[in-house]
Design a protein around this motif. Structure first.
Motif, mmCIF file in Angstrom:
data_model
loop_
_atom_site.group_PDB
_atom_site.id
_atom_site.type_symbol
_atom_site.label_atom_id
_atom_site.label_comp_id
_atom_site.label_asym_id
_atom_site.label_seq_id
_atom_site.Cartn_x
_atom_site.Cartn_y
_atom_site.Cartn_z
ATOM 1 N N VAL A 194 -18.339 -5.657 -1.749
ATOM 2 C CA VAL A 194 -17.999 -4.499 -2.225
ATOM 3 C C VAL A 194 -18.201 -4.451 -3.750
ATOM 4 O O VAL A 194 -18.399 -3.209 -4.177
ATOM 5 C CB VAL A 194 -16.636 -4.311 -1.930
ATOM 6 N N VAL A 214 -28.524 -1.425 7.771
ATOM 7 C CA VAL A 214 -27.850 -0.638 6.648
ATOM 8 C C VAL A 214 -28.983 -0.260 5.399
ATOM 9 O O VAL A 214 -29.206 -1.463 4.981
ATOM 10 C CB VAL A 214 -26.619 -1.322 6.172
ATOM 11 N N GLU A 261 -18.887 6.139 5.553
ATOM 12 C CA GLU A 261 -18.872 5.923 6.867
ATOM 13 C C GLU A 261 -17.163 6.147 7.345
ATOM 14 O O GLU A 261 -16.941 6.751 8.202
ATOM 15 C CB GLU A 261 -18.818 4.204 7.164
ATOM 16 N N PRO A 270 -22.899 -1.313 -0.887
ATOM 17 C CA PRO A 270 -22.133 -1.365 0.458
ATOM 18 C C PRO A 270 -20.929 -0.530 0.250
ATOM 19 O O PRO A 270 -20.438 0.119 1.053
ATOM 20 C CB PRO A 270 -22.075 -2.781 0.524
ATOM 21 N N LEU A 271 -20.182 -0.502 -0.924
ATOM 22 C CA LEU A 271 -18.950 0.266 -1.176
ATOM 23 C C LEU A 271 -19.087 1.895 -0.713
ATOM 24 O O LEU A 271 -18.383 2.278 -0.183
ATOM 25 C CB LEU A 271 -18.479 -0.021 -2.410
ATOM 26 N N LEU A 277 -21.256 -7.914 2.702
ATOM 27 C CA LEU A 277 -22.437 -7.499 1.707
ATOM 28 C C LEU A 277 -21.646 -7.489 0.297
ATOM 29 O O LEU A 277 -22.510 -7.566 -0.643
ATOM 30 C CB LEU A 277 -22.833 -6.113 2.230
ATOM 31 N N LYS A 293 -17.707 -5.804 7.741
ATOM 32 C CA LYS A 293 -18.913 -5.905 7.352
ATOM 33 C C LYS A 293 -19.624 -5.621 6.044
ATOM 34 O O LYS A 293 -20.258 -6.480 5.578
ATOM 35 C CB LYS A 293 -19.555 -4.542 8.336
ATOM 36 N N TYR A 294 -18.916 -4.767 5.531
ATOM 37 C CA TYR A 294 -19.399 -4.277 3.914
ATOM 38 C C TYR A 294 -18.757 -5.203 2.968
ATOM 39 O O TYR A 294 -19.312 -5.693 2.051
ATOM 40 C CB TYR A 294 -18.918 -2.887 3.537
ATOM 41 N N GLN A 295 -17.407 -5.915 3.488
ATOM 42 C CA GLN A 295 -17.055 -7.011 2.850
ATOM 43 C C GLN A 295 -18.138 -8.160 2.841
ATOM 44 O O GLN A 295 -18.395 -8.990 1.557
ATOM 45 C CB GLN A 295 -15.684 -7.562 3.213
ATOM 46 N N LEU A 342 -21.629 2.853 1.089
ATOM 47 C CA LEU A 342 -21.785 3.102 2.513
ATOM 48 C C LEU A 342 -20.346 3.052 3.166
ATOM 49 O O LEU A 342 -20.149 3.883 4.291
ATOM 50 C CB LEU A 342 -22.667 2.249 2.964
ATOM 51 N N LEU A 343 -19.577 2.224 2.910
ATOM 52 C CA LEU A 343 -18.097 2.044 3.343
ATOM 53 C C LEU A 343 -17.482 3.351 3.239
ATOM 54 O O LEU A 343 -16.976 3.890 4.237
ATOM 55 C CB LEU A 343 -17.495 1.130 2.730
#
Lengths: 412, 234
Positions: free
Chosen positions: A58, A200, A279, A272-273, A56, A52-54, A275-276
């Motif tokens: 990283v 997100v 998480e 994004p990174l 967006l 998912k984050y990829q 958030l990753l």
């Protein structure tokens, strides 16, 4: 005494009492199976998050306009905020170090029409950088090129979902679609993209496959924006060279945009990174808990083995006496009973591996929880079951070895 | 002939709470190679304790037990196991065979603990079973054999390591008299082949098969004499 003798004796004991051995193994079977299932569910969730984050990016920092009502929009305009604009993108590119590329996008919701078909869609005006920064894959034709952008060509690229909805089996490339009062030529179709199922930060959950992409330059000239106060852009996606500096860079970007918007917080920043990572941290606690529960069930399985082994030693006191009388050393008896416990736990472990793997596969097939079995998790679970056999077989075996030959030979 | 066993002034004391029981007091005995000896005594006489010490299942509290000139009264557990494995061939009243193993596997077992390779083990076990005329039953489990046959398997197991002594504890106790006589005939033959045999019994009839009779009473040797009315098996 050769060790293979012990294994032979242990296997003999196992097959002599099949049902009892199976019951003894149950604890280990479920223990191992649950360890594998839990780890595979954890791993599945992790991989899903990474994917998912990829998507967006990283290395990206996303600046997105806040979703505002007309009243809110009016308020920030009266406080002099110009809203997100190409000017912001230029300033960031000029001032912030380490920025490699910036993609700008503006959006409007509109009906897209072809022949008798009409589909509601997000029409997104983008700069050509968009394609590379956000990891899009083209299926047919091409994405918005610098030529399209500079010359403000009336072209569009369709998401795979909307392409199918409009054209079904027809070939879309080269066809003209109508959006608002504009006719645009289809120049490309995107590969199917995973659903963006979670909101997100400022990025709302939605289906990217129904988007239509057009050159931003043409979009700003030709598309009306519902509200005259609407900002020029809805989103800037900023790619940096080095993901280690994401936090500092985003702080700098935040300061610059705030100044340009006269202190109005009409935008949000998503990294994004970060958030990753966040998480992952949360999931770690959850995974640890799952692992602990699975480990407890393995230990309970071990206690089951110990229980049965203690009973077996009692039951076989006479046999132990006979073996001792004809020359078995304590260590021989010890080896024999530890081996029996380990054989039970290995057999249970193997069945548990099969059960755990099938359980994980069933979960991913029949539910929307995705699982991923990593070899190391199978090895860990199996190794653990062997260790449990040794640990919980030790005490009963010790008891057996310490029986006095004089007493045990006459035990009735 | 040389002295196989020399027992000098051994005692065995058991402490049960506050009670101290002297199971053996000052027992001395010499057994030569090739002897056929019975040790008789009523129950509670210390006969079993004496047998346990002779068989290296237990050690005396005081005194000296020499086997082939080596003092075995202070050996550790592993060394005693090795002694039992090499020098003692036990024959028990209730056979003490492992029910899950067939005759040949039972006979092989002492060799397995001696570390003899599997092929040689099987060969020696078969020879030992041939000696007791049971080679044709080698794949039968104890439950598939008669009492006499079981005892012969047990004797084959005792013989397979070529031990210094055959130690038989009431070997006919669980058998009918006819089968018992057959077993005693086998012991007689084994004695004639040069084996040293010690019979532990409380029956005079059985003791009479031996050449030398030792009688234990109240933890001491009551008499030790040659048997003048020896029963000869025909």
């Amino acid at each position: 005494m050769e060790y293979s003798e012990n294994i032979k004796v242990a296997l003999q004991g196992l097959t002599d009492h099949k049902f009892r051995s199976f019951l003894t193994m149950l604890g280990i079977i479920f223990g191992v199976a649950s360890v594998i299932a839990m780890l595979s569910i954890g791993e599945g969730a992790k991989r899903e998050a990474i994917a998912k984050y990829q998507d967006l990016g990283v290395n990206n920092i996303i600046v997105r306009e806040k979703d505002m009502s007309a009243a809110e929009l009016e308020e920030v305009r009266t406080k002099f905020s110009p809203g997100l604009s190409l000017r912001d993108a230029e300033v960031i590119r000029d001032i912030v170090p380490g920025v490699s590329r910036i993609a700008a996008q503006a959006e409007v919701n509109a009906e897209v029409k072809y022949a008798s078909q009409s589909v509601k869609s997000s029409v997104i005006g983008v700069t050509p950088e968009f394609y590379d920064i956000l990891n899009y894959q083209i299926k047919e034709g091409e994405f918005i090129t610098p030529i399209h952008y500079d010359a403000k060509h009336k072209v569009c690229v369709l998401g795979s979902g909307i392409a199918y909805a409009l054209f079904q089996k027809e070939a879309p490339l080269g066809k003209m679609v109508k959006i608002e009062d504009q006719w645009l030529e289809v120049v490309g179709i995107l590969e199917n993209k995973a659903l963006f199922t979670e909101t997100v930060g400022e990025l709302a959950a939605r289906d990217l496959n129904t988007d239509v992409y057009v050159p931003l330059s043409m979009f700003l000239d030709r598309f009306s924006r519902g509200n005259v106060l609407a900002s020029e852009l809805q989103q800037l996606t900023i790619q940096v060279d080095n993901s280690d500096r994401l936090m500092e860079t985003s702080t700098l970007i935040d300061e610059i945009i705030r100044r340009h918007h006269f202190g109005n917080e009409d935008y949000g920043i998503v990294i994004p990174l970060e958030l990753l990572k966040q998480e992952e941290k949360e999931r770690q606690i959850y995974n640890f808990l799952l692992g602990a529960i699975a480990a407890i069930s393995l230990i309970v399985g071990g206690i089951g083995i110990m229980n049965i082994m203690l009973a077996t030693v009692m039951e076989r006191t006479r046999e132990i006496g006979i073996r001792r009388a004809i020359g078995a050393r304590k260590s021989d008896i010890m080896g024999q009973f530890v081996t029996e416990a380990v054989v039970i736990s290995i057999a249970g472990g193997l069945i548990g591996v099969v059960l755990g793997v099938s359980l994980s596969l069933l979960v991913s097939v029949f539910t929307d929880v995705s699982t991923y079995i990593r070899l190391y998790s199978v090895i860990i679970a199996f190794a653990f079951s062997v260790i449990v056999g040794v640990v919980f077989g030790y005490l009963p075996a010790k008891n057996a070895a310490n029986l006095k030959p004089v007493d045990s030979i006459r035990y009735e | 002939m040389s002295n196989l066993i020399e027992i000098n002034h051994i005692t065995k004391r058991y402490e049960m709470g506050d009670n101290v029981v002297m199971a053996l007091q000052d027992v001395s005995l010499t057994i030569r190679q090739g002897e056929y000896l019975s040790i008789m005594g009523p129950s509670g006489s210390g006969k079993s304790t004496f047998m346990n010490i002779l068989g290296c299942l237990d050690t005396p509290t005081t005194g000296e037990y020499k086997f082939r000139g080596v003092d075995v009264s202070h050996l550790n557990d592993d060394e005693l196991s090795a002694m039992r494995n090499r020098e003692i061939g036990f024959v028990f009243q209730n056979f003490n065979l492992l029910p899950k193993l067939d005759a040949a596997q039972n006979v092989e077992l002492p060799l397995a603990y001696a570390g003899v390779p599997a092929a040689e083990r099987r060969e020696r076990a078969v020879r030992s079973l041939e000696r007791v005329k049971l080679a044709d039953r080698m794949h039968h489990r104890p439950s598939e054999l008669s009492g006499g046959q079981r005892q012969r398997v047990a004797i084959a197991r005792a013989l397979v390591t070529n031990p210094g002594i055959l130690l038989a504890d009431e070997p006919t106790g669980a058998l009918d008299s006819k089968t018992g006589i057959e077993i005693m005939r086998l012991f007689d033959e084994l004695h004639q082949e040069g084996n040293t045999i010690i019979l532990i019994t409380h029956e005079q009839d059985i003791a009479n098969y031996a050449i030398r009779n030792v009688y234990i009473k109240d933890g001491a040797i009551h008499y030790d004499r040659l048997n003048s009315q020896r029963t000869i098996v025909k």
